[in-house]
Each structure stands twice: as structure tokens, then as C-alpha cells.
Design an enzyme around this catalytic site. Sequence first.
Site, mmCIF file in Angstrom:
data_model
loop_
_atom_site.group_PDB
_atom_site.id
_atom_site.type_symbol
_atom_site.label_atom_id
_atom_site.label_comp_id
_atom_site.label_asym_id
_atom_site.label_seq_id
_atom_site.Cartn_x
_atom_site.Cartn_y
_atom_site.Cartn_z
ATOM 1 N N GLU A 226 0.806 -1.229 0.000
ATOM 2 C CA GLU A 226 0.000 0.000 0.000
ATOM 3 C C GLU A 226 0.836 1.275 0.000
ATOM 4 O O GLU A 226 1.755 1.433 0.798
ATOM 5 C CB GLU A 226 -0.941 0.010 1.219
ATOM 6 C CG GLU A 226 -1.890 1.202 1.254
ATOM 7 C CD GLU A 226 -2.937 1.104 2.354
ATOM 8 O OE1 GLU A 226 -3.733 2.044 2.486
ATOM 9 O OE2 GLU A 226 -2.956 0.086 3.085
ATOM 10 N N LYS A 242 -8.740 -1.129 0.966
ATOM 11 C CA LYS A 242 -9.792 -1.699 1.808
ATOM 12 C C LYS A 242 -10.499 -2.755 0.984
ATOM 13 O O LYS A 242 -11.117 -2.463 -0.035
ATOM 14 C CB LYS A 242 -10.802 -0.630 2.267
ATOM 15 C CG LYS A 242 -10.429 0.031 3.579
ATOM 16 C CD LYS A 242 -10.548 -0.937 4.744
ATOM 17 C CE LYS A 242 -9.934 -0.378 6.024
ATOM 18 N NZ LYS A 242 -8.490 -0.597 6.083
#
Length: 422
Positions: A226, A242
Site C-alpha cells: 500500500e 480496503k
Amino acid sequence: MLRIFHSDCRDTLKHKSLHWADSFSTACFFDSNQYADPYSAFDLFIATGVKKELIHTGKGSFNELDSFLAENKSYVLGYLSYDLKNDSEDLVSNNLDHLKFPEFHFFIPETIILIKGNEVHIESEQPEEIWRAINEFELSNIESADQKSKIQSRFSRGEYLDTVKAIQKHIQRGDIYEINFCQEFYAENTSINPLEIFSKLNKLSPTPFASYFKSDGLYVLSASPERFLSRRGSKIISQPIKGTSSRKTNAIQDENQKRALLENEKERSENVMIVDLVRNDLTKSAKEGTVKVEELFGLYSFKQVHQMISTVVCEAKESLSNPQIISNTFPMGSMTGAPKISAMQLAEKYERSKRGVYSGALGYFAPNGDFDFNVVIRTILYNENSKYLSFHVGSAITLDSDPEKEYEECILKGKAITEVLS
């Protein structure tokens, strides 16, 4: 002094460079693992030695970093711990801290190596000698150690499930909408070869923001997928994750997993909530009307998992420095929840360990004003001096969360780390 060299043996050069760099007491490297990324500036970035450094453990960290960058127009590498939340908000971190890392640590390296394709840029006082030393390094001389660590958890399975249910009562009352609840796994009195563990982790779980940071016996070994925040010119980029599902060896089943993740209303809802939070954070640093979602619900596949990633961008105000822009969005929404302050307060209440570097950010500032920082997840933290090893995993808790499935998601996220340590 900058020199450019060429090599057609990228993998061999990579391994030799990493082992050469690890001979220094302070070193850092970032590995993109050849993932296609429009915002990446290199394949491999290595920095060794210290010209200057900035280490802090209290208030005023972002202001100190601002002054440090203003005085030093060069590459600056390092990390920001999650607990810098207390620097800008009325928050505390009173949970157990066995790792004892500084709140942040940045340094200006003596040597910089940037590899992109077959080009190798070496910036140092003696680039030719460094190039020779790397190429002459004998990988066959590296000894492999039998390393095993007895991993324990701060939560039993039952305790974790009960805690998730308690958090859901806060959501029912309207205290929060979502929270990233994390648990620590740890090993005491353990000895590892950090570079060897990182190399195994990077092979088992290659990711676009893999990184290795060492300084005086403190290690960050990260397989992060990420990006927290990046700057390219005047453009600011955030890419929150997410939504997670496991990989399958059967190609048809694997495609079904991806489709199920993309169509999962709970996962989509979580992603939208965090995208809205990131958009709100970016407005503090953005020119009016420039915040936009460049990609929503992007599906990306890594060796261990499929992930749902969105990309939010804006144009930065000229009046703001890079540390101010980072401070306006820190910690990243994907690791807090919404509303942000309330979620962090409840995380402090229900978690049993200080997060520290975990869910903070590790990256670099470039001389041209660009920067790039990952989210410190899927990461081993190790204090060689106290022989304490730690890794956290977390998941997003909402009203619709199934506590059992959230626990299984945590185990999935920690699978690669558990494998290389066992």
C-alpha cells in the site's frame, strides 16, 4: 558525484547490492518488485551510511522535519510512526511498547543507488569503488541460518472475537462507523538474520512497496502493498486499500475470488468510507476543486492476496511544505477508521500494544521536492538489542462484520510473515 552504470543481470545485481548495503549500520532500501506503477520513480532504491540524521521521540516532530528538509536539499529517507498522531491531535499512546523505536527517524545517506531497468545510478564520493565492491561481492559466501521464532499473540481467538463484538456496540451507538482494529503477534528472546528474513519475505510475498530499514540494531522488514502518500510535481497521490481476499491455485477459482471481492457490498462500503475520509484529508492541502477519485475499487492481485485499491489525487497548494501536507493526512485513513479521531481513541482503548512504526509510513523525500511513502503493514519489526520481534495485523470492523471472518482475514494477512518465521 554521480555515475551511471549498466547491468543486464538485474536479479543478481539486486541481491549483491542488498547484501553489500547491509554491511552498514544504517541502511535503507525500497524494492518495487517490477510492479507496473505510473508513479514509481525506480525499480530499486538503496541508501547507506549517514551524513546527517534526525531522530525524535516527542512533540513537534513534523516541524522539526520541516526545518531539516528546508536546510538539506538532498535525498532524505526514514519513517514516521503511527503514534505521531499525538503530535497533531489531543491523543495518547499508553499501550505496551516492547520495541522501543523512536517516534521517527530520518537520515541523509552517504551513498545512493537507484536502479531502473538496466541503468544503475550511483551517487557517492567514490561511485566506481562502490560499483566494483558490489560486483565483486560473493553471494556464495552468505551463510544461511536455521531461524525459528516462537510466535505468540496478545489476543486469544476468543478474546479477539469478544473485542470485535464490544467495538460493534460502539458502532451501534454511533460513536464510529468503522475502525481498523489491530492485534500484535510477537516473539521474545529471539535471534534472526534480518536481511535473510526480509529476502525470504520479499520472495514469498513480493509487493510494490517492499522495504528494509536498519539503524543500530532496529529493523523494519516490510512487504507492504500500500502507498500512503506520494508527490509527483504538484500532484499528490493517495492509494488506500480496503478489501482483501485470498488467492487460489486454480485459475477459475482465483478469478471467482476476484469477482466476489469486487461484488462484495461490505468490502465496497468499507472502501468508499475510507476514500471519503482520504478526500476530506486531502482538501486541507489541495487547491480548491482539485480533489478527485482517479480510480475506485481497483482490483490488484499479489502473490498472497487480492486487494481492492482506490486512488485519490489532488493538486497541492504552493504555500504548504511536504511535512505539512503529510501531517494533514497522517495517520492514513485506511489504518484508523471513521470518524478518524474517535476511531483512534477506541483503537487505543481496545488494542493491547503500542503500534509504533506499524501503520506508520516509511519512504523518502527527493531533492526535486517529490516524495513517496508506503503504509507500514505486512511488516516485521525487530529490536536486535532486546531480541524482541513483532508484527501487527488488522482489519476493518463495521456493523456488518462477522468477527470470525475478521479473525481469519488477520491470519491471512499475516500468513507470509508466519511462514518465513516458522
